[in-house]
Structure formats: structure tokens, C-alpha cells
Write an enzyme that holds these catalytic residues in place. Structure first.
Site, mmCIF file in Angstrom:
data_model
loop_
_atom_site.group_PDB
_atom_site.id
_atom_site.type_symbol
_atom_site.label_atom_id
_atom_site.label_comp_id
_atom_site.label_asym_id
_atom_site.label_seq_id
_atom_site.Cartn_x
_atom_site.Cartn_y
_atom_site.Cartn_z
ATOM 1 N N HIS A 55 -5.851 2.807 1.391
ATOM 2 C CA HIS A 55 -5.043 3.929 1.892
ATOM 3 C C HIS A 55 -5.675 4.580 3.134
ATOM 4 O O HIS A 55 -4.995 4.820 4.135
ATOM 5 C CB HIS A 55 -4.883 5.008 0.813
ATOM 6 N N ASP B 52 0.910 -1.146 0.000
ATOM 7 C CA ASP B 52 0.000 0.000 0.000
ATOM 8 C C ASP B 52 0.942 1.186 0.000
ATOM 9 O O ASP B 52 1.592 1.471 1.020
ATOM 10 C CB ASP B 52 -0.872 -0.005 1.264
ATOM 11 N N HIS B 53 1.046 1.873 -1.134
ATOM 12 C CA HIS B 53 2.138 2.839 -1.247
ATOM 13 C C HIS B 53 1.997 4.001 -0.261
ATOM 14 O O HIS B 53 2.970 4.679 0.024
ATOM 15 C CB HIS B 53 2.303 3.327 -2.690
HETATM 16 C C1 BG6 Z 1 -3.760 4.897 -6.145
HETATM 17 C C2 BG6 Z 1 -5.127 4.993 -6.744
HETATM 18 O O1 BG6 Z 1 -3.681 3.810 -5.266
HETATM 19 O O2 BG6 Z 1 -3.486 6.086 -5.434
HETATM 20 C C3 BG6 Z 1 -5.251 6.210 -7.643
HETATM 21 O O3 BG6 Z 1 -5.388 3.820 -7.504
HETATM 22 C C4 BG6 Z 1 -4.843 7.450 -6.895
HETATM 23 O O4 BG6 Z 1 -6.573 6.355 -8.132
HETATM 24 C C5 BG6 Z 1 -3.488 7.254 -6.236
HETATM 25 O O5 BG6 Z 1 -4.782 8.524 -7.828
HETATM 26 C C6 BG6 Z 1 -3.158 8.415 -5.329
HETATM 27 O O6 BG6 Z 1 -1.840 8.260 -4.868
HETATM 28 P P1 BG6 Z 1 -1.001 9.512 -4.426
HETATM 29 O O7 BG6 Z 1 0.285 8.929 -3.941
HETATM 30 O O8 BG6 Z 1 -0.849 10.388 -5.627
HETATM 31 O O9 BG6 Z 1 -1.788 10.190 -3.361
#
Ligand code: BG6
Length: 519
Positions: free
Chosen positions: A265, A202-203
Site C-alpha cells: 500500500h 492492492d485495495h
Molecule cells: C490490509 C492489511 O491490506 O489493509 C491490514 O492486511 C490492514 O492489516 C488493512 O488493516 C488496512 O486497510 P484499510 O482499507 O482499512 O486502510
């Protein structure tokens, strides 16, 4: 187990064992925009193991040179560190190769095995093996199965007991489409690999500011005593994006923002705000506490979803002065789509610490700006001492964590402006990453790839976390997918606004809360 929060440990990273990173889905966006730039930046920072190899696997027929060429172009556009050092790129890319194969074809896995074994033979040393599934979720079961059949996941088989290297699999989201499929995928994976070989990414957990939540909570003595219902009135978590669905309608129209952002997230952010101190900063200790939070979240009965949750979909509007189309006019969105691009809800955590404290959550696309923030709102003072003076309302203290952009932490306090009158005005005490540390934070994927190489799963999601967070969103998904269930309309909101009015009402109907914090 290593401690990811001790930066001194990073100094010993050169001693990491040799590692081969195999990326399935190598011709996709994630590989060229995120994964290879992350590996390259780790390399330039001297954080990759001395001996490393990157093998891209995808269906597209392409030579190794062509693959490197594509990556080079993409790096120019997407890497935080631009390609100024040609020599560094040449050295890095000399460790990159490509294998064209269908993901379900055993022949491809046999070739991959040969390649990995040749690498070990030629270097005279066994490489750890990381298999990154940057593919469509349709392959999340097939690839581990084929890897296992080819003997590539079975650690006893591949590695001697003296150097027990561990093959690992990194799996991207979405992890399942609902509770049943998430659970099914967990079960299937368990028959091919041990849980400690599976790294569900989960980044958001790789973001510096997200990790800082734990450091903030557990390294500052003054906040923990007041981190509970006695002092905190409510918490808001907002994940706002100004982008629309872009070219991902094929995926997004089936998912919606609840699955895309909230189930993963947002739930992770909620866990980090709410968890109890773990017994140690180790993978299982931290994940045990996160699971306890998820299990304490009061599941909203389907019959109450219309009062506790709101969904919306963006209409045509303006973002940063530009006209943008509504969701239904985006290419790839089905005509009769009821997919939500905005979701807001109120969750309660039924445990000793958080009893009675609502957690308001919202996530949406095509909102006025990109901002992710967690704000902790404290109770107001019990009595207005200055009521005889020109003081209208005393505002509560708010502690906010800006996850992105403008990463930082601020505390809103009341102060008296200079002058003869007693007045009270809110002011901010601010900490900003940029100003205090003067360095650009690394990309989330850098941290997570490195942790996987170090066999540290603290910032990855465990099987039970996935299932518990699906349990929380299931009744909402149920109510929203039930066509006969008319009490949960998909409210329209103009692109460039903060979502449907109903989302404002959701929060302002609570006594003492005037609305969402202005971002
Ligand atoms: C991803 C989603 O996990 O996270 C995207 O699939 C979203 O829809 C993105 O735009 C948002 O990531 P960050 O790091 O730009 O907040």
C-alpha cells in the site's frame, strides 16, 4: 483500453459482456465482508453486467442456500448499503451458488468447468470468467495451475476468436513473502496465464482518494510546475490504524507491518505522488511510470538500516478510553516474536525531480486513530519579511491528502489574523469529499472488481512493480530478521501513542524538520 478516470465511461457499463465471478475462499472473511458486498452494491447501482453469476468455492461442506444465508447476514453488518431492498437481494442472490471442493483437487475443477459450461449453454452466451483468489497465499500457485490444467485459463480453448472473452485471475496480497518468493510466484503464474490475465489487487488503489491523487496532479495546472525538489522540502506518508492484530495473528506474526502495509500500500502511494506524467491513462503507461519511481528509490544498504528505519511493537495501553493488550499478549502471537507492528523509514528517490527530497514513511497498528494521509511540505520562504513584527517562525505550506477517513485535500497557508498588529498564523484551505460531492464514495473493491470486468488493469499491480517494491524492503527485512543484528531494536510503544520515540528522532534529526505532522 478504457480510461478509468472518465466517469462518462461508466454510463456504458450495461454493455459489459456477461460475466461469471468465481471466488475461491468463499467461506472466508474477505468474501463476506468485502467481495460480496462490493458485488451487491455494484448490482444495486446498475453497474454489473446484465448477465452475471457468482460462484463461491471453498472446502467447507455447505449448500448453496446456506452460503447465501451467510452472505445475507454478513451484508447486513458490512455493506455500505444496508439490505433495505429485499427484492434486490433476492434477485442478486438468485445468481449466487456454491461449490464445495479442496483447492488442489482436480475433481473440483472439473465440476467447476461443467458448471461454467452449463451456464454458457443455458444462457446461449459465453460468459467472461473471473477467478478471484481470496484464499491463503499457500494456494496462489496451486489454483491457477489447476485452472490451467482444467482448460479454464486458456483463452484460445475456451473462447472463440469472434468473441475473445478472457479468463482473468485476481490475486490478493501478500504477493510473496520476500523478493525470491514474489519473483517465483510471478514466474509460476506466467506459465499458466498471460500477464494481461493476471490482476494483482492492492485495495488502496481502489480508494477514491488515492485515484484522486492522479486527477489532482494532472488536472490542475498550478501544482505540477512546483512538484519537484526546487519547491518541495519533504513528503510524509502515514498509514495509521488504531486496531491491533485482531484475529489475524497467524498471518500477521509471520508478516509484520513492513510486508503487510509498506511493501504494497505505502509503495503504491509513494508511486502516485512521485511518478512522471504517464503518456496516457492506460494500464501499461501508468504502470511503466510507477516502475520507474520504484527503480529510482535508493535502496538502503543493510548496514545503514539502523539509521534510516525504525521498528516498533505495541505494548499494553489505551485506545479510545479502553484498555488493550500488548502485541505479545494477543492470541496466536508467538512468545519470542520479534515481529514489528510499527515501521518508519526515510527513503530517497534518485531522479531529476526528487533529488534531495526525503520521503518519510510510517505505518503502525494501535496508534491513537485510524488515519491515512500524504503530506507534501514545501520549502519555507527565503526571508522573513516580518521579522521586526511579532512573528516567531514562518511555517511552510503543506498540501495534504487525507486518504481516510474524512477524505479531502487541504492546503496550509499563512495568513494575517485581523487586528492592528502584523501577525502570521497558519490556516487551512480545505476541500472535503463529503461536502463537495455529497455522496458516499464507493468501496475500493467495487471499483476494482468493476475494472477487472472491464479488462482495465490500470489500478492493478504489474509483475515488475511487485518485484521492484520487494527490492526496496529486502535490506530492511534482512537487518530486522538477523537475530545477531542488535542495532535495530524492536522499540516498544504504548498502544494509543504515535509509535516509538526513535521514529520521531528519525524525522527530527533532519535540519529544518520539527517532527511528523500532527494527525
Ligand atoms: C490490509 C492489511 O491490506 O489493509 C491490514 O492486511 C490492514 O492489516 C488493512 O488493516 C488496512 O486497510 P484499510 O482499507 O482499512 O486502510
Amino acid at each position: 483500453m478504457t480510461n478509468p478516470f472518465k466517469s462518462s465511461e461508466l454510463t456504458s457499463l450495461r454493455e459489459l459482456p456477461p460475466c461469471a465471478v468465481v471466488i475461491f475462499g468463499a467461506s472466508g472473511d474477505l468474501t463476506s465482508r468485502k467481495l460480496v458486498p462490493a458485488l451487491y452494491n455494484l448490482f444495486v447501482d446498475g453497474l454489473l453486467p446484465k448477465q452475471f453469476e457468482v460462484i463461491g468455492v471453498a472446502r467447507r461442506d455447505m449448500s448453496g442456500e446456506a452460503f447465501v444465508q451467510v452472505l445475507e447476514e454478513s451484508l447486513k453488518a458490512h455493506s455500505r448499503r444496508k439490505l433495505s431492498d429485499k427484492a434486490a437481494w433476492q434477485t442478486f442472490s438468485s445468481h449466487v451458488s456454491y461449490l464445495s471442493s479442496e483447492f488442489d483437487a482436480p475433481k473440483g475443477y472439473a465440476l467447476l468447468k461443467e458448471k461454467l459450461e452449463a451456464l454458457d449453454r443455458e444462457s446461449g452466451i459465453q460468459h467472461d470468467r473471473i477467478f478471484y483468489l481470496a484464499t491463503s497465499p499457500d494456494y496462489f500457485e496451486i489454483i491457477p495451475k489447476q485452472l490451467s490444467v482444467a482448460g479454464l485459463l486458456n483463452s484460445e480453448h475456451v473462447f472463440s476468436s469472434e468473441s475473445p472473452g478472457l479468463a482473468r485471475v485476481i490475486i490478493e496480497k501478500p504477493f510473496g513473502h520476500d523478493l525470491a518468493s514474489g519473483r517465483g510466484l510471478n514466474r509460476a503464474l506466467a506459465s499458466y496465464a498471460r500477464e494481461d490475465q493476471i490482476y494483482r489487487i492492492d485495495h488502496y488503489l481502489g480508494k477514491e482518494t488515492v485515484q484522486n491523487l492522479l486527477v489532482f496532479r494532472f488536472s490542475n495546472g498550478i501544482f505540477e510546475p512546483i512538484w519537484n525538489h526546487k519547491y518541495i522540502s519533504h513528503v510524509e506518508i502515514s498509514v495509521c490504524e488504531s486496531v491491533g492484530v485482531g484475529n489475524r495473528a497467524g498471518y500477521f506474526d509471520r508478516a509484520g507491518i513492513l510486508r503487510d502495509i509498506v511493501q504494497n500500500h505505502v509503495m503504491q502511494l509513494l508511486c502516485l505522488v512521485a511518478l512522471e506524467p504517464p503518456v496516457a491513462f492506460e494500464a501499461d503507461a501508468v504502470r511503466d511510470e510507477k516502475v520507474k519511481v520504484l527503480r529510482s528509490v535508493r535502496v538502503i544498504p543493510q548496514s545503514e538500516v539502523s539509521q534510516k528505519a525504525v521498528r516498533g511493537r505495541y505494548l499494553a495501553g489505551h485506545i479510545a478510553g479502553k484498555d488493550v493488550p500488548g502485541y505479545l499478549a494477543e492470541p496466536g502471537v508467538s512468545e519470542d516474536s520479534v515481529t514489528e507492528t510499527f515501521a518508519a523509514m526515510e527513503l530517497m528517490i534518485d531522479n531529476w525531480r526528487w533529488a534531495g527530497v526525503p520521503f518519510f514513511i510510517r505505518a503502525g497498528k494501535r496508534l491513537p486513530k485510524r488515519v491515512t494521509e500524504i503530506s507534501v511540505h514545501f520549502h519555507k520562504v527565503p526571508l522573513t519579511l516580518f521579522s521586526g513584527e511579532e512573528v516567531d517562525v514562518l511555517r511552510p505550506n503543506i498540501l495534504s491528502f487525507q486518504i481516510q477517513p474524512d477524505e479531502g485535500i487541504s492546503l496550509k497557508i499563512s495568513a494575517k489574523p485581523p487586528g492592528p498588529k502584523v501577525q502570521v498564523q497558519p490556516v487551512n484551505m480545505e476541500f472535503s469529499y463529503g461536502t463537495s460531492f455529497g455522496v458516499e464514495p464507493p468501496e475500493a473493491y467495487e471499483r476494482l472488481l468493476l475494472d477487472c470486468m472491464r479488462k482495465d488493469a490500470t489500478l492493478f499491480t504489474r509483475n515488475d512493480e511487485i518485484e521492484e517494491s520487494w527490492k526496496i524492503v529486502m535490506p530492511i527485512l534482512g537487518a530486522w530478521s538477523d537475530k545477531g543484528y542488535t542495532s535495530c531494536p524492536v522499540y516498544g510503544y504504548k498502544a494509543g501513542t504515535w509509535g516509538p520515540v526513535a521514529a520521531d528522532e528519525l524525522i527530527s534529526k533532519r535540519v529544518g524538520i520539527s517532527g511528523w505532522r500532527r494527525l
